[in-house]
Design an enzyme around this catalytic site. Structure first.
Site, PDB file in Angstrom:
ATOM      1  N   HIS A 195       0.813  -1.216   0.000  1.00 20.72           N
ATOM      2  CA  HIS A 195       0.000   0.000   0.000  1.00 20.72           C
ATOM      3  C   HIS A 195       0.848   1.268   0.000  1.00 20.72           C
ATOM      4  O   HIS A 195       0.312   2.364  -0.166  1.00 20.72           O
ATOM      5  CB  HIS A 195      -0.948   0.005   1.200  1.00 20.72           C
ATOM      6  N   ASP A 232      -2.361   1.979  -4.661  1.00 16.91           N
ATOM      7  CA  ASP A 232      -3.627   2.227  -3.964  1.00 16.91           C
ATOM      8  C   ASP A 232      -4.678   1.238  -4.447  1.00 16.91           C
ATOM      9  O   ASP A 232      -4.478   0.476  -5.399  1.00 16.91           O
ATOM     10  CB  ASP A 232      -4.092   3.669  -4.162  1.00 16.91           C
TER      11      ASP A 232
END
Length: 354
Positions: free
Chosen positions: A324, A328
């Site tokens: 992450h 995204d």
């Protein structure tokens, strides 16, 4: 009159004596209650001192003998508490002697296991050693997981159609789904190059790789191996199948070279070949994404959103894991949709390949 005076005097002395005794009993009783409360609340050797401050200092009615008596009571309480603690410690030591496999807080369970006569300690080598190192590093990654399901009917038909050709012209003994998955991933990586990147946290940089070097997780007798198909963007599905066959044979025999497992930019794992549906795949740094295919099942699905008609469809669960810090949720979803479209419509790969 003299006798009367004597009786009155005796009566006054008796009354004074009784009053003094009553006051002394009252003070001792009050002192006892306060002392007991102090021993319970404070639970220390200062109970007698606390009594002296609270009672003697306040009214001056309790003498030294009373304070000594209260201190003796406090000392007895402390002795009983200390004796109980010793008994508990002795019981704990006896239990540890009877059950040595149970460890106490702060001890190492592994130490007790190693001391067992029926246990065996072996060094970690080969694939297992590499897995321990890479998975330990993976703990530093903030993972995200995205899942979907793939309709496999058309791809199953395409694979079955190409199997005789693959065996005759490319000596591929068994054409599996994996070459199609790898090629679909390469085509999707071309549209979403961020997924084919690596991240350097210390330098705070990301490197986008032109070459699609895709690792394929393989379960072997020696542990998990991840051979790498190099430059998938320049290979056809059947050429990828050829290379996968060579790598899988080398992995099973334990003959993978360093070049065969070096520097993957993306990884796929077909856990469905063993079993299971969805999972949470772990990203191997410095990569930023990984995909895991689940077991293909024949399941009922509605034909469309406008009717109640149901048909049997071959469904494959798909799970994606992403770093992450680099990817995204939206990017992962778009990449997954692109990969899914190639798998569900394999003929569309022909228009995307050079």
């Amino acid at each position: 009159q003299r006798n009367t005076s004597t009786d009155i005097s005796r009566h006054h002395r008796h009354h004074s004596t009784m009053k003094i005794l009553f006051q002394e009993c009252y003070c001792k009783t009050t002192a006892l209650i306060i002392a007991l409360s102090t021993v319970i609340i404070i639970n220390s050797n200062n109970a007698a001192h606390a009594l002296n401050v609270l009672v003697v200092g306040g009214s001056g009615r309790v003498g030294g003998s009373t304070v000594r008596w209260i201190k003796t009571l406090s000392d007895r309480q402390q002795e009983q508490h200390h004796h109980q603690q010793q008994q508990q410690q002795q019981q704990s030591q006896q239990q540890q002697q009877q059950f040595p496999q149970q460890t106490t807080a702060g001890s190492s369970p592994q130490t007790n296991i190693e001391q067992s006569s029926t246990s065996k300690t072996i060094p970690l080598r080969g694939y297992h050693r590499l897995m321990v190192k890479s998975m330990t590093t993976s703990l530093q990654i903030p993972h995200m997981v995205y899942t979907d399901e793939i309709h496999m009917d058309q791809l199953t038909h395409t694979r079955n159609t190409l199997r005789p050709l693959a065996n005759a012209q490319y000596s591929i003994r068994k054409l599996t789904y994996m070459p199609f998955f790898v090629k679909a991933a390469s085509l999707a990586l071309k549209e979403f190059p961020m997924v084919n990147s690596t991240i350097d946290v210390e330098d705070m940089t990301m490197t986008f790789h032109d070459s699609h070097d895709i690792g394929v997780a393989v379960d072997t007798e020696r542990g998990l191996a991840v051979p790498v198909v190099k430059a998938c963007q320049d290979k056809s599905v059947l050429e990828i199948a050829q290379e996968l066959q060579r790598l899988l044979e080398a992995a099973m025999e334990g003959n993978l070279s360093e070049e065969d497992i070096a520097n993957p930019t993306f990884t796929l794992s077909n856990i469905g070949a063993i079993g299971g549906t969805y999972m949470s795949p772990v990203v191997v740094p410095p990569q930023v994404a990984i995909g895991a295919m689940g077991r293909i099942q024949r399941l009922p699905r509605f034909v469309d959103d406008f009717s109640d008609k149901v048909e049997a469809v071959r469904i494959m669960p798909m799970s994606w894991g992403g770093d992450h810090r680099a990817i995204d949720g939206a990017t992962m979803a778009k990449f997954s949709n692109c990969w899914k479209s190639y798998c569900e419509n394999p003929s569309s790969m022909l228009f995307a390949m050079r």
